[in-house]
Design a protein around this motif. Structure first.
Motif, PDB file in Angstrom:
ATOM      1  N   ASN A  12       0.825  -1.219   0.000  1.00 13.16           N
ATOM      2  CA  ASN A  12       0.000   0.000   0.000  1.00 13.16           C
ATOM      3  C   ASN A  12       0.855   1.263   0.000  1.00 13.16           C
ATOM      4  O   ASN A  12       0.498   2.257  -0.646  1.00 13.16           O
ATOM      5  CB  ASN A  12      -0.941  -0.004   1.207  1.00 13.16           C
ATOM      6  CG  ASN A  12      -2.030  -1.038   1.033  1.00 13.16           C
ATOM      7  OD1 ASN A  12      -2.675  -1.089  -0.013  1.00 13.16           O
ATOM      8  ND2 ASN A  12      -2.228  -1.886   2.033  1.00 13.16           N
ATOM      9  N   GLU A  31      11.343   3.994   4.933  1.00 13.21           N
ATOM     10  CA  GLU A  31      11.071   2.609   5.353  1.00 13.21           C
ATOM     11  C   GLU A  31      11.991   2.242   6.520  1.00 13.21           C
ATOM     12  O   GLU A  31      13.203   2.413   6.434  1.00 13.21           O
ATOM     13  CB  GLU A  31      11.275   1.663   4.164  1.00 13.21           C
ATOM     14  CG  GLU A  31      11.387   0.197   4.505  1.00 13.21           C
ATOM     15  CD  GLU A  31      10.196  -0.368   5.272  1.00 13.21           C
ATOM     16  OE1 GLU A  31       9.052  -0.143   4.873  1.00 13.21           O
ATOM     17  OE2 GLU A  31      10.437  -1.037   6.325  1.00 13.21           O
ATOM     18  N   GLY A  39       5.051  -6.569   3.652  1.00  5.09           N
ATOM     19  CA  GLY A  39       4.624  -7.970   3.564  1.00  5.09           C
ATOM     20  C   GLY A  39       5.034  -8.648   2.268  1.00  5.09           C
ATOM     21  O   GLY A  39       4.691  -9.804   2.049  1.00  5.09           O
ATOM     22  N   ILE A  58       0.744 -16.079  -1.853  1.00  3.88           N
ATOM     23  CA  ILE A  58      -0.179 -16.496  -2.913  1.00  3.88           C
ATOM     24  C   ILE A  58      -0.993 -15.265  -3.293  1.00  3.88           C
ATOM     25  O   ILE A  58      -1.523 -14.578  -2.400  1.00  3.88           O
ATOM     26  CB  ILE A  58      -1.120 -17.623  -2.415  1.00  3.88           C
ATOM     27  CG1 ILE A  58      -0.325 -18.709  -1.671  1.00  3.88           C
ATOM     28  CG2 ILE A  58      -1.945 -18.206  -3.548  1.00  3.88           C
ATOM     29  CD1 ILE A  58       0.520 -19.623  -2.523  1.00  3.88           C
ATOM     30  N   VAL A 239      10.159   6.259  11.324  1.00  2.00           N
ATOM     31  CA  VAL A 239       9.519   7.541  11.636  1.00  2.00           C
ATOM     32  C   VAL A 239       8.873   7.441  13.017  1.00  2.00           C
ATOM     33  O   VAL A 239       8.155   6.483  13.323  1.00  2.00           O
ATOM     34  CB  VAL A 239       8.490   7.914  10.543  1.00  2.00           C
ATOM     35  CG1 VAL A 239       7.680   9.128  10.956  1.00  2.00           C
ATOM     36  CG2 VAL A 239       9.207   8.166   9.224  1.00  2.00           C
ATOM     37  N   ASP A 253       1.701   4.310   5.921  1.00  2.00           N
ATOM     38  CA  ASP A 253       1.375   2.900   5.663  1.00  2.00           C
ATOM     39  C   ASP A 253       1.552   2.133   6.984  1.00  2.00           C
ATOM     40  O   ASP A 253       2.261   1.131   7.058  1.00  2.00           O
ATOM     41  CB  ASP A 253       2.317   2.363   4.559  1.00  2.00           C
ATOM     42  CG  ASP A 253       1.977   0.943   4.138  1.00  2.00           C
ATOM     43  OD1 ASP A 253       0.855   0.491   4.428  1.00  2.00           O
ATOM     44  OD2 ASP A 253       2.843   0.281   3.528  1.00  2.00           O
ATOM     45  N   GLN A 258       0.081   2.985  15.792  1.00  2.00           N
ATOM     46  CA  GLN A 258       1.388   3.603  15.561  1.00  2.00           C
ATOM     47  C   GLN A 258       1.216   5.042  15.039  1.00  2.00           C
ATOM     48  O   GLN A 258       1.945   5.953  15.431  1.00  2.00           O
ATOM     49  CB  GLN A 258       2.237   2.768  14.600  1.00  2.00           C
ATOM     50  CG  GLN A 258       3.705   3.009  14.867  1.00  2.00           C
ATOM     51  CD  GLN A 258       4.662   2.441  13.842  1.00  2.00           C
ATOM     52  OE1 GLN A 258       5.787   2.900  13.802  1.00  2.00           O
ATOM     53  NE2 GLN A 258       4.271   1.481  13.044  1.00  2.00           N
ATOM     54  N   ASN A 403       7.798  -6.534  11.503  1.00  2.00           N
ATOM     55  CA  ASN A 403       6.967  -5.491  10.884  1.00  2.00           C
ATOM     56  C   ASN A 403       6.022  -4.950  11.954  1.00  2.00           C
ATOM     57  O   ASN A 403       5.074  -5.630  12.359  1.00  2.00           O
ATOM     58  CB  ASN A 403       6.174  -6.084   9.714  1.00  2.00           C
ATOM     59  CG  ASN A 403       5.311  -5.036   9.020  1.00  2.00           C
ATOM     60  OD1 ASN A 403       5.074  -3.961   9.558  1.00  2.00           O
ATOM     61  ND2 ASN A 403       4.847  -5.354   7.831  1.00  2.00           N
ATOM     62  N   ALA A 444      -3.225  -1.440   5.371  1.00  2.00           N
ATOM     63  CA  ALA A 444      -4.279  -2.448   5.272  1.00  2.00           C
ATOM     64  C   ALA A 444      -5.302  -2.342   6.406  1.00  2.00           C
ATOM     65  O   ALA A 444      -6.286  -3.089   6.417  1.00  2.00           O
ATOM     66  CB  ALA A 444      -3.661  -3.841   5.242  1.00  2.00           C
ATOM     67  N   GLY A 451      -4.079  -7.889   2.167  1.00  2.00           N
ATOM     68  CA  GLY A 451      -3.784  -8.475   0.856  1.00  2.00           C
ATOM     69  C   GLY A 451      -2.786  -7.584   0.138  1.00  2.00           C
ATOM     70  O   GLY A 451      -2.715  -6.379   0.406  1.00  2.00           O
ATOM     71  N   ALA A 452      -2.067  -8.203  -0.796  1.00  3.18           N
ATOM     72  CA  ALA A 452      -0.992  -7.466  -1.468  1.00  3.18           C
ATOM     73  C   ALA A 452      -1.500  -6.793  -2.737  1.00  3.18           C
ATOM     74  O   ALA A 452      -0.881  -6.873  -3.788  1.00  3.18           O
ATOM     75  CB  ALA A 452       0.149  -8.427  -1.776  1.00  3.18           C
TER      76      ALA A 452
HETATM   77  C1  FAD Z   1       2.649 -14.549   7.244  1.00  2.12           C
HETATM   78  C2  FAD Z   1       1.818 -13.701   6.306  1.00  2.12           C
HETATM   79  C3  FAD Z   1       1.194 -14.291   5.220  1.00  2.12           C
HETATM   80  C4  FAD Z   1       0.440 -13.516   4.339  1.00  2.12           C
HETATM   81  N1  FAD Z   1      -0.076 -14.113   3.226  1.00  2.12           N
HETATM   82  C5  FAD Z   1      -0.649 -13.348   2.270  1.00  2.12           C
HETATM   83  C6  FAD Z   1      -0.927 -13.899   1.001  1.00  2.12           C
HETATM   84  O1  FAD Z   1      -0.613 -15.072   0.725  1.00  2.12           O
HETATM   85  N2  FAD Z   1      -1.523 -13.094   0.069  1.00  2.12           N
HETATM   86  C7  FAD Z   1      -1.809 -11.777   0.326  1.00  2.12           C
HETATM   87  O2  FAD Z   1      -2.346 -11.087  -0.556  1.00  2.12           O
HETATM   88  N3  FAD Z   1      -1.520 -11.232   1.526  1.00  2.12           N
HETATM   89  C8  FAD Z   1      -0.933 -11.980   2.489  1.00  2.12           C
HETATM   90  N4  FAD Z   1      -0.555 -11.422   3.679  1.00  2.12           N
HETATM   91  C9  FAD Z   1      -1.014 -10.061   3.998  1.00  2.12           C
HETATM   92  C10 FAD Z   1      -0.211  -8.970   3.307  1.00  2.12           C
HETATM   93  O3  FAD Z   1       1.168  -9.213   3.428  1.00  2.12           O
HETATM   94  C11 FAD Z   1      -0.559  -7.624   3.986  1.00  2.12           C
HETATM   95  O4  FAD Z   1      -1.960  -7.437   3.989  1.00  2.12           O
HETATM   96  C12 FAD Z   1       0.093  -6.475   3.238  1.00  2.12           C
HETATM   97  O5  FAD Z   1       1.506  -6.611   3.229  1.00  2.12           O
HETATM   98  C13 FAD Z   1      -0.279  -5.151   3.899  1.00  2.12           C
HETATM   99  O6  FAD Z   1       0.370  -4.143   3.191  1.00  2.12           O
HETATM  100  P1  FAD Z   1       0.607  -2.693   3.787  1.00  2.12           P
HETATM  101  O7  FAD Z   1       1.246  -1.901   2.697  1.00  2.12           O
HETATM  102  O8  FAD Z   1      -0.638  -2.180   4.398  1.00  2.12           O
HETATM  103  O9  FAD Z   1       1.625  -2.835   4.994  1.00  2.12           O
HETATM  104  P2  FAD Z   1       2.871  -3.737   5.283  1.00  2.12           P
HETATM  105  O10 FAD Z   1       3.113  -4.711   4.216  1.00  2.12           O
HETATM  106  O11 FAD Z   1       2.659  -4.200   6.667  1.00  2.12           O
HETATM  107  O12 FAD Z   1       4.083  -2.697   5.248  1.00  2.12           O
HETATM  108  C14 FAD Z   1       4.274  -1.704   6.209  1.00  2.12           C
HETATM  109  C15 FAD Z   1       5.710  -1.224   6.097  1.00  2.12           C
HETATM  110  O13 FAD Z   1       5.884  -0.107   6.974  1.00  2.12           O
HETATM  111  C16 FAD Z   1       7.139  -0.221   7.619  1.00  2.12           C
HETATM  112  N5  FAD Z   1       7.065   0.549   8.860  1.00  2.12           N
HETATM  113  C17 FAD Z   1       6.339   0.251   9.963  1.00  2.12           C
HETATM  114  N6  FAD Z   1       6.490   1.213  10.891  1.00  2.12           N
HETATM  115  C18 FAD Z   1       7.315   2.148  10.344  1.00  2.12           C
HETATM  116  C19 FAD Z   1       7.819   3.390  10.805  1.00  2.12           C
HETATM  117  N7  FAD Z   1       7.505   3.871  12.005  1.00  2.12           N
HETATM  118  N8  FAD Z   1       8.650   4.109   9.995  1.00  2.12           N
HETATM  119  C20 FAD Z   1       8.973   3.635   8.756  1.00  2.12           C
HETATM  120  N9  FAD Z   1       8.511   2.461   8.272  1.00  2.12           N
HETATM  121  C21 FAD Z   1       7.686   1.733   9.055  1.00  2.12           C
HETATM  122  C22 FAD Z   1       7.298  -1.710   7.845  1.00  2.12           C
HETATM  123  O14 FAD Z   1       8.656  -2.068   8.026  1.00  2.12           O
HETATM  124  C23 FAD Z   1       6.734  -2.263   6.527  1.00  2.12           C
HETATM  125  O15 FAD Z   1       7.737  -2.363   5.538  1.00  2.12           O
HETATM  126  C24 FAD Z   1       0.247 -12.135   4.578  1.00  2.12           C
HETATM  127  C25 FAD Z   1       0.884 -11.538   5.655  1.00  2.12           C
HETATM  128  C26 FAD Z   1       1.690 -12.299   6.493  1.00  2.12           C
HETATM  129  C27 FAD Z   1       2.460 -11.637   7.598  1.00  2.12           C
END
Ligand code: FAD
Length: 470
Positions: A12, A31, A39, A58, A239, A253, A258, A403, A444, A451-452
């Motif tokens: 996201n 980051e 994720g 997946i 941050v 994100d 947080q 994370n 998310a 989801g990705a």
């Molecule tokens: C074990 C597991 C299996 C999964 N399986 C699937 C799957 O098969 N298919 C699917 O679609 N989804 C799956 N998911 C879910 C998917 O990974 C998440 O829904 C998705 O990554 C959420 O994206 P996001 O961008 O919201 O945040 P995230 O991917 O959580 O990214 C947030 C980022 O912010 C960074 N961050 C946090 N705090 C700070 C800060 N203070 N300053 C700077 N950076 C910071 C973190 O390091 C991270 O890189 C899975 C998740 C996990 C953990």
């Protein structure tokens, strides 16, 4: 020139950053980790050369994502790969519920439950091009194709347990229960069918595909797109309240608690109160394995499936999901197994294969679920234990350390109970707004949820640009 910062580089965060950069905003991503992706990261290890996915593995939600469809992913080096079968849910008698690529093939496989499967998924999958953007958008927005969307949405307020009654065979009921359990919710509660229905609809439309070389390849493709637009990334920057970016637009994100800690008193009290009360979902306890010659599943279809769900029949899956939501660790937890190497042999080294698995556990579970996961695999694949060459374990605490969005191992970034599923972190029709000029949340925790797919990032950045008059 308008300046923007995105805090966090999950799917996201990267989608938000690309959307801002496309609108001509000079954008930087900060980051906390050493690499981008959130994720969407992979690692090589256990056995040198073996490729494992840290989190998402997946990708029906990514392949079906209207945001990712705007990027020439092949040009960015991303290749999707499919296993022969999408998902298999084995039962104790050696039979299994089998999810195939198309609704028709799955219906044919499900025999006397085929008609019910077709009735649930046929029309929504046919209309996916039209309803996908609404399905993967804020649920409160007026849909562009209301009639088509109604075909998808009509059963979604129902508990997963109510939809299970549409099926008569234990195989179809188990298959449905395993996918519905992705919501990490008690399956008898309202709207517990919504996430499962979304995954199955997107999956039939787009496939349960994996990224060649590991899910990190998706993050690399998004990063390349962003950098080509002139975007900049700084890794290793966490941050906090002490270094809040001072750009025209800032998108977080991050999980709502947080955001509340970082912005503190700058948030309007109603927003801060809501974020501090944000409800967590249960946790995931993850074990990656290196396995000699793969898993000796009793059910032959499970040997050909990218995903295998382990939890017994629907009643047992429902009982374990109810237990973890109540904070009790079941003896036999629901376990998800990924065999990505079947779709993408480049992840294996000779006859040693990477196996991805996690168990649903209570939020913050402090025990070790490794033996429970091994026992659950062994239950459907006797002899598995002897084939284990090595393991990498990530407890709920380590998941949150890896994370910070996954508090207590909550990989869905918040409980997807009806209120948080529909509205996001607070009850409002503008789920991405923080009530601070120029600042938005895009993780998310906001619609459309986990989801990705990057769609939370796309919608948050679009909202930010709209308010800026861009
Ligand atoms: C074990 C597991 C299996 C999964 N399986 C699937 C799957 O098969 N298919 C699917 O679609 N989804 C799956 N998911 C879910 C998917 O990974 C998440 O829904 C998705 O990554 C959420 O994206 P996001 O961008 O919201 O945040 P995230 O991917 O959580 O990214 C947030 C980022 O912010 C960074 N961050 C946090 N705090 C700070 C800060 N203070 N300053 C700077 N950076 C910071 C973190 O390091 C991270 O890189 C899975 C998740 C996990 C953990």
């Amino acid at each position: 020139m308008t300046t923007g910062t995105v805090v966090g580089s999950g799917p996201n965060g990267l989608a938000a950053a690309i959307t801002l950069a496309r609108a001509g905003v000079k954008t930087t991503v900060l980051e906390a980790g050493d690499t981008v992706g959130g994720g969407l990261r992979s690692f090589e290890g256990i056995v040198p050369g073996l490729i494992h996915d840290h989190c998402a593995a997946i990708h029906p939600m990514a392949v079906g994502s209207p945001f990712l469809a705007t990027i020439d992913l092949a040009r960015r080096g991303l290749r999707w790969r499919s296993a022969e079968l999408e998902c298999v849910h084995p039962l104790d008698d050696g039979t299994a519920g089998v999810l195939r690529r198309t609704v028709d093939d799955t219906a044919a496989e499900l025999g006397r439950d085929g008609a019910a499967w077709r009735a649930l998924f046929g029309r929504p999958v046919e209309n996916f091009d039209r309803i996908g953007p609404s399905m993967l958008g804020p649920l409160l927005r007026v849909p562009r194709h209301p009639v088509a969307l109604a075909g998808f949405g009509a059963p979604t307020p129902l508990p997963a347990a109510a939809l299970a009654r549409a099926f008569r065979t234990p195989q179809a009921r188990g298959l449905w229960g395993g996918v519905a359990a992705h919501a990490f919710r008690p399956l008898h509660e309202p709207m517990s069918s919504a996430i499962g229905k979304g995954i199955l609809t997107a999956g039939h439309a787009a496939g349960w595909q994996v990224a060649e070389g590991g899910s990190g390849a998706i993050a690399s493709a998004l990063l390349a797109e962003f950098e080509d637009l002139g975007g900049r990334v700084e890794t290793g920057v966490r941050v906090t309240a002490a270094n809040v970016p001072r750009t025209d637009l800032t998108l977080f994100d991050l999980d709502p608690q947080q955001v509340s800690r970082v912005l503190g008193g700058r948030l309007p009290p109603r927003v801060r109160r809501a974020f501090d009360r944000f409800r967590r979902g249960p946790g995931a306890f993850k074990v990656d394995f290196a396995v000699q010659d793969g898993v000796p599943w009793t059910n032959p279809d499970a040997r050909r499936a990218g995903t295998v769900h382990l939890g017994g029949d629907f009643g047992e899956v429902a009982a374990t999901e109810r237990a973890i939501a109540a904070g009790r660790m079941p003896e036999r937890p629901f376990v998800l197994v990924g065999q990505q190497y079947l779709a993408d042999p480049s992840r294996s080294v000779g006859d040693v294969h990477p196996l991805w698995s996690y168990a649903h556990v209570p939020n913050g579970f402090s025990g070790d679920a490794t033996d429970a996961i091994v026992a659950q695999i062994e239950r459907f694949a006797p002899g598995f234990r002897e084939r284990i060459v090595g393991t990498a374990v990530r407890s709920t605490t380590e998941m949150a350390r890896y994370n910070p969005n996954f508090v207590g191992g909550d990989i869905n970034t918040g409980s997807k109970d009806p209120l948080q599923l529909v509205f996001g972190p607070r009850i409002t029709v503008q789920p991405y707004d923080l009530g601070v000029p120029g600042m938005y949340i895009c993780s998310a925790a906001t619609p459309p949820g986990p989801g990705a797919h990057g769609m939370c990032g796309l919608h948050a950045a679009t909202r930010a640009l709209d308010r800026l008059g861009r």
